[in-house]
Design a protein around this motif. Sequence first.
Motif, PDB file in Angstrom:
ATOM      1  N   TRP A 157      -3.553   9.138   1.649  1.00 31.31           N
ATOM      2  CA  TRP A 157      -3.706   7.758   2.121  1.00 31.31           C
ATOM      3  C   TRP A 157      -2.521   7.357   2.994  1.00 31.31           C
ATOM      4  O   TRP A 157      -2.689   6.671   3.999  1.00 31.31           O
ATOM      5  N   VAL A 158      -1.317   7.785   2.647  1.00 32.96           N
ATOM      6  CA  VAL A 158      -0.122   7.486   3.442  1.00 32.96           C
ATOM      7  C   VAL A 158      -0.254   8.124   4.821  1.00 32.96           C
ATOM      8  O   VAL A 158       0.056   7.502   5.843  1.00 32.96           O
ATOM      9  N   GLN A 159      -0.759   9.355   4.859  1.00 31.59           N
ATOM     10  CA  GLN A 159      -0.930  10.028   6.144  1.00 31.59           C
ATOM     11  C   GLN A 159      -1.949   9.308   7.024  1.00 31.59           C
ATOM     12  O   GLN A 159      -1.769   9.191   8.238  1.00 31.59           O
ATOM     13  N   GLU A 160      -3.001   8.790   6.427  1.00 34.58           N
ATOM     14  CA  GLU A 160      -3.985   8.004   7.186  1.00 34.58           C
ATOM     15  C   GLU A 160      -3.371   6.689   7.684  1.00 34.58           C
ATOM     16  O   GLU A 160      -3.608   6.272   8.808  1.00 34.58           O
ATOM     17  N   MET A 161      -2.580   6.044   6.829  1.00 35.33           N
ATOM     18  CA  MET A 161      -1.949   4.779   7.212  1.00 35.33           C
ATOM     19  C   MET A 161      -1.005   4.982   8.395  1.00 35.33           C
ATOM     20  O   MET A 161      -0.933   4.133   9.280  1.00 35.33           O
ATOM     21  N   ARG A 162      -0.282   6.102   8.425  1.00 37.78           N
ATOM     22  CA  ARG A 162       0.643   6.396   9.516  1.00 37.78           C
ATOM     23  C   ARG A 162      -0.054   6.355  10.871  1.00 37.78           C
ATOM     24  O   ARG A 162       0.559   5.994  11.873  1.00 37.78           O
ATOM     25  N   LYS A 163      -1.322   6.715  10.902  1.00 32.26           N
ATOM     26  CA  LYS A 163      -2.079   6.745  12.155  1.00 32.26           C
ATOM     27  C   LYS A 163      -2.490   5.342  12.613  1.00 32.26           C
ATOM     28  O   LYS A 163      -2.811   5.148  13.775  1.00 32.26           O
ATOM     29  N   ARG A 164      -2.492   4.366  11.701  1.00 32.44           N
ATOM     30  CA  ARG A 164      -3.026   3.040  12.011  1.00 32.44           C
ATOM     31  C   ARG A 164      -1.993   1.943  12.174  1.00 32.44           C
ATOM     32  O   ARG A 164      -2.344   0.834  12.559  1.00 32.44           O
ATOM     33  N   VAL A 165      -0.731   2.205  11.863  1.00 30.44           N
ATOM     34  CA  VAL A 165       0.279   1.146  11.932  1.00 30.44           C
ATOM     35  C   VAL A 165       1.256   1.397  13.077  1.00 30.44           C
ATOM     36  O   VAL A 165       1.421   2.532  13.531  1.00 30.44           O
TER      37      VAL A 165
ATOM     38  N   LYS B 163       0.814  -1.211   0.000  1.00 33.59           N
ATOM     39  CA  LYS B 163       0.000   0.000   0.000  1.00 33.59           C
ATOM     40  C   LYS B 163       0.851   1.266   0.000  1.00 33.59           C
ATOM     41  O   LYS B 163       0.354   2.339  -0.277  1.00 33.59           O
ATOM     42  N   LEU B 164       2.139   1.131   0.319  1.00 30.05           N
ATOM     43  CA  LEU B 164       3.039   2.280   0.288  1.00 30.05           C
ATOM     44  C   LEU B 164       3.841   2.367  -1.008  1.00 30.05           C
ATOM     45  O   LEU B 164       4.359   3.420  -1.343  1.00 30.05           O
ATOM     46  N   ILE B 165       3.938   1.257  -1.719  1.00 30.79           N
ATOM     47  CA  ILE B 165       4.813   1.224  -2.886  1.00 30.79           C
ATOM     48  C   ILE B 165       4.335   2.216  -3.949  1.00 30.79           C
ATOM     49  O   ILE B 165       3.154   2.291  -4.273  1.00 30.79           O
ATOM     50  N   GLY B 166       5.285   3.018  -4.422  1.00 31.58           N
ATOM     51  CA  GLY B 166       4.983   4.004  -5.451  1.00 31.58           C
ATOM     52  C   GLY B 166       4.231   5.226  -4.962  1.00 31.58           C
ATOM     53  O   GLY B 166       3.804   6.048  -5.767  1.00 31.58           O
TER      54      GLY B 166
END
Length: 163
Positions: free
Chosen positions: A31-39, A21-24
Amino acid sequence: GELAKHRMSRQPSDVVFNIKKLIGKQFDDCWVQEMRKRVHFSVVEGERGEACVQIRGVSFSSVEIASVIFSKLKDIVLMYQFHHELKAVISVPIFFSEQQREAILLAANKAGLTVLQLIDEPTDEQQLKKIPLLFSTWVLGVSGTNIKDTLSPSLVCPAQTLR
């Protein structure tokens, strides 16, 4: 795998998952900023603005991590075959952008894979039959859980993929 599950209970910040989900993707992507909050692991900005993962103070790009995974998969497959070169057809999620597809190709090339084609998931058997496959060709799924020898579908090599 099992080692990652065990480590997750002791050092969750050292266990990376969903790297596809981070590749590219760029670090400033919403979306990357949202993912940072969940991992549990640290997602940081790379030198060229790309989203990177930081483990114990060292940053790794998603392409570097994917390349290591592809390299390990290549080693596993070559243990079962007596070839020195591995040709692969890689399935990627249908929603992957052109930039993400290029990043997958770059990771596969860094791992020493010869990529014949990228195909969209879900891929049925009819689509695979249209691709000219050689004896040393394997199909690698970016979000699947198994690697299948395309010429011997009964042989399934258990391995991790880019989940």
